[in-house]
Write a protein that holds these residues in place. Structure first.
Motif, PDB file in Angstrom:
ATOM      1  N   ASP A  37       0.806  -1.222   0.000  1.00 54.27           N
ATOM      2  CA  ASP A  37       0.000   0.000   0.000  1.00 54.27           C
ATOM      3  C   ASP A  37       0.840   1.274   0.000  1.00 54.27           C
ATOM      4  N   TYR A  38       1.968   1.263   0.751  1.00 54.13           N
ATOM      5  CA  TYR A  38       2.689   2.510   1.010  1.00 54.13           C
ATOM      6  C   TYR A  38       4.119   2.557   0.487  1.00 54.13           C
ATOM      7  N   GLY A  39       4.679   1.425   0.091  1.00 54.95           N
ATOM      8  CA  GLY A  39       6.096   1.413  -0.231  1.00 54.95           C
ATOM      9  C   GLY A  39       6.934   1.328   1.025  1.00 54.95           C
ATOM     10  N   TYR A  40       8.253   1.189   0.843  1.00 64.20           N
ATOM     11  CA  TYR A  40       9.118   0.966   1.996  1.00 64.20           C
ATOM     12  C   TYR A  40       9.238   2.191   2.900  1.00 64.20           C
ATOM     13  N   GLU A  41       9.548   3.333   2.327  1.00 62.93           N
ATOM     14  CA  GLU A  41       9.835   4.509   3.134  1.00 62.93           C
ATOM     15  C   GLU A  41       8.632   4.940   3.962  1.00 62.93           C
ATOM     16  N   ARG A  42       7.431   4.864   3.401  1.00 56.39           N
ATOM     17  CA  ARG A  42       6.237   5.345   4.092  1.00 56.39           C
ATOM     18  C   ARG A  42       5.593   4.277   4.978  1.00 56.39           C
ATOM     19  N   SER A  67      11.499  -4.384  -4.662  1.00 54.09           N
ATOM     20  CA  SER A  67      12.585  -4.559  -5.625  1.00 54.09           C
ATOM     21  C   SER A  67      12.696  -3.359  -6.548  1.00 54.09           C
ATOM     22  N   ILE A  68      11.547  -2.873  -7.026  1.00 54.52           N
ATOM     23  CA  ILE A  68      11.541  -1.720  -7.928  1.00 54.52           C
ATOM     24  C   ILE A  68      12.048  -0.476  -7.211  1.00 54.52           C
ATOM     25  N   GLU A  69      11.750  -0.357  -5.917  1.00 59.23           N
ATOM     26  CA  GLU A  69      12.219   0.794  -5.142  1.00 59.23           C
ATOM     27  C   GLU A  69      13.705   0.705  -4.813  1.00 59.23           C
ATOM     28  N   GLY A  70      14.319  -0.418  -5.151  1.00 58.75           N
ATOM     29  CA  GLY A  70      15.754  -0.553  -4.914  1.00 58.75           C
ATOM     30  C   GLY A  70      16.117  -0.828  -3.486  1.00 58.75           C
ATOM     31  N   VAL A  71      15.253  -1.553  -2.771  1.00 59.83           N
ATOM     32  CA  VAL A  71      15.510  -1.883  -1.370  1.00 59.83           C
ATOM     33  C   VAL A  71      16.395  -3.129  -1.336  1.00 59.83           C
ATOM     34  N   PHE A  72      17.729  -2.920  -1.257  1.00 58.57           N
ATOM     35  CA  PHE A  72      18.670  -4.031  -1.339  1.00 58.57           C
ATOM     36  C   PHE A  72      19.224  -4.475   0.014  1.00 58.57           C
ATOM     37  N   PHE A  73      19.444  -3.531   0.947  1.00 58.73           N
ATOM     38  CA  PHE A  73      19.975  -3.830   2.280  1.00 58.73           C
ATOM     39  C   PHE A  73      21.348  -4.478   2.231  1.00 58.73           C
ATOM     40  N   HIS A 101      21.189  -9.002  -5.107  1.00 55.90           N
ATOM     41  CA  HIS A 101      20.320  -8.199  -5.954  1.00 55.90           C
ATOM     42  C   HIS A 101      18.939  -8.841  -5.998  1.00 55.90           C
ATOM     43  N   PRO A 102      17.869  -8.086  -5.785  1.00 52.87           N
ATOM     44  CA  PRO A 102      16.527  -8.678  -5.700  1.00 52.87           C
ATOM     45  C   PRO A 102      16.063  -9.358  -6.984  1.00 52.87           C
ATOM     46  N   TRP A 103      16.649  -9.003  -8.109  1.00 52.25           N
ATOM     47  CA  TRP A 103      16.258  -9.657  -9.361  1.00 52.25           C
ATOM     48  C   TRP A 103      17.118 -10.881  -9.662  1.00 52.25           C
ATOM     49  N   GLY A 104      18.129 -11.123  -8.834  1.00 50.19           N
ATOM     50  CA  GLY A 104      19.106 -12.165  -9.144  1.00 50.19           C
ATOM     51  C   GLY A 104      18.521 -13.539  -9.381  1.00 50.19           C
ATOM     52  N   ALA A 158      14.628  -5.894   8.177  1.00 49.07           N
ATOM     53  CA  ALA A 158      14.590  -7.351   8.285  1.00 49.07           C
ATOM     54  C   ALA A 158      13.252  -7.907   7.810  1.00 49.07           C
ATOM     55  N   ILE A 159      12.175  -7.210   8.111  1.00 53.08           N
ATOM     56  CA  ILE A 159      10.857  -7.664   7.646  1.00 53.08           C
ATOM     57  C   ILE A 159      10.787  -7.582   6.125  1.00 53.08           C
ATOM     58  N   ALA A 160      11.248  -6.477   5.580  1.00 54.40           N
ATOM     59  CA  ALA A 160      11.223  -6.306   4.126  1.00 54.40           C
ATOM     60  C   ALA A 160      12.056  -7.375   3.438  1.00 54.40           C
ATOM     61  N   GLN A 161      13.210  -7.709   4.003  1.00 57.11           N
ATOM     62  CA  GLN A 161      14.047  -8.741   3.404  1.00 57.11           C
ATOM     63  C   GLN A 161      13.359 -10.092   3.425  1.00 57.11           C
ATOM     64  N   ALA A 162      12.633 -10.388   4.499  1.00 58.31           N
ATOM     65  CA  ALA A 162      11.899 -11.652   4.582  1.00 58.31           C
ATOM     66  C   ALA A 162      10.848 -11.740   3.483  1.00 58.31           C
ATOM     67  N   ILE A 163      10.194 -10.625   3.200  1.00 56.37           N
ATOM     68  CA  ILE A 163       9.182 -10.599   2.136  1.00 56.37           C
ATOM     69  C   ILE A 163       9.834 -10.811   0.781  1.00 56.37           C
ATOM     70  N   MET A 164      10.946 -10.151   0.538  1.00 53.65           N
ATOM     71  CA  MET A 164      11.629 -10.296  -0.739  1.00 53.65           C
ATOM     72  C   MET A 164      12.150 -11.716  -0.921  1.00 53.65           C
ATOM     73  N   ASP A 165      12.628 -12.327   0.164  1.00 55.50           N
ATOM     74  CA  ASP A 165      13.086 -13.717   0.088  1.00 55.50           C
ATOM     75  C   ASP A 165      11.928 -14.653  -0.232  1.00 55.50           C
ATOM     76  N   GLU A 166      10.782 -14.387   0.371  1.00 58.51           N
ATOM     77  CA  GLU A 166       9.635 -15.270   0.187  1.00 58.51           C
ATOM     78  C   GLU A 166       9.010 -15.121  -1.195  1.00 58.51           C
ATOM     79  N   GLN A 167       9.189 -13.959  -1.813  1.00 55.21           N
ATOM     80  CA  GLN A 167       8.584 -13.735  -3.112  1.00 55.21           C
ATOM     81  C   GLN A 167       9.035 -14.769  -4.140  1.00 55.21           C
ATOM     82  N   THR A 168      10.254 -15.265  -3.984  1.00 57.67           N
ATOM     83  CA  THR A 168      10.776 -16.221  -4.956  1.00 57.67           C
ATOM     84  C   THR A 168       9.998 -17.526  -4.959  1.00 57.67           C
TER      85      THR A 168
END
Length: 248
Positions: free
Chosen positions: A24-29, A108-114, A118-121, A55-65
């Motif tokens: 709904d809001y993106g990472y920053e908001r 991933s599009i917002e470039g949240v890499f931490f 790389h999120p597209w890897g 850490a929460i955002a990374q868990a979501i990006m990991d699970e997306q795969t």
């Protein structure tokens, strides 16, 4: 074992709530307070599982795969190229129906890499692997470079889904993805293969819905377990909770 099961359920509640907030809001908001509200857990429960919003955002990006299964052709001895098309259509479906897929894509599009991979890897690598398999089977033309073509396919899909989101809230995404493949296949596929590749995918919507239901069943959506986790883990110090508030 009961406490362990509650811990798993609580973590799942946090991740699913966070996915909806990031979507709904993106990472920053995205605010930790809103994640807590949607998950219906305490700050202590969240801190037990995740030390920060990152850490929460990374868990979501990991699970997306895990949203897409590109391996069905290996079990059935089928076409790697068709599996690649099917995977794209499955992900297109997930982007309409699964907040986890949408949140991971937005992050991933917002470039949240931490500082991690790389999120597209994973998507690049899987696509390149299937193209290599396709070359070995004679489905993909000899001149095709798998790595370069993989990046082109992923980039094209990403752009198409953004346009679809803007124009129709992704209602037409699966047809747009089919059109993408109709344009790409002549440049990468053996002409004899193009005649039988189904650009709309071989998975029916009913099967996709069943996959979605199976995923939900594997991760029950239960709320209100934060108190049990607090009791099991102990309450964090006030300074620790302040850290969570600041990342929100």
């Amino acid at each position: 074992m009961a406490k362990q099961a509650r811990a798993v359920q609580t973590r799942r509640s946090i991740v699913e709530a966070a996915a909806s907030v990031f979507d709904d809001y993106g990472y920053e908001r995205a605010a930790i307070s809103e994640i807590l509200r949607r998950a219906n857990v305490t700050k202590g429960a969240l801190y037990f599982h995740f030390q920060s919003k990152e850490a929460i955002a990374q868990a979501i990006m990991d699970e997306q795969t895990a949203t897409v299964d590109f391996t069905s052709h290996e079990r059935a001895g089928g076409s790697p190229l068709q599996a690649l098309v099917d995977g794209g259509q499955q992900f297109a479906y997930a982007l309409r129906h699964d907040p986890m897929a949408r949140a991971g894509t937005r992050l991933s599009i917002e470039g949240v890499f931490f500082g991690g991979p790389h999120p597209w890897g994973d998507w690049f690598d899987t696509t390149a692997h299937l193209l290599k398999e396709g070359k070995a089977r004679g489905e993909v033309l000899p001149h095709v470079d798998p790595e370069t073509t993989a990046e082109l396919i992923v980039s094209s899909f990403t752009g198409i889904q953004l346009i679809s989101e803007s124009v129709t809230k992704r209602a037409d995404l699966r047809e747009r993805v089919a059109q993408l493949w109709r344009h790409l296949l002549p440049g990468i596929a053996n002409p004899a293969v193009i005649s039988w590749i189904k650009t709309e995918g071989t998975l029916q919507l009913e099967e996709l819905a069943a996959l979605e239901e199976k995923e939900r069943g594997a991760a029950p959506d239960e709320r209100g377990t934060g108190g049990d986790i607090d009791a099991a883990a102990g309450s964090p110090e006030a300074g620790d909770l302040d850290r969570i508030d600041r990342v929100g």
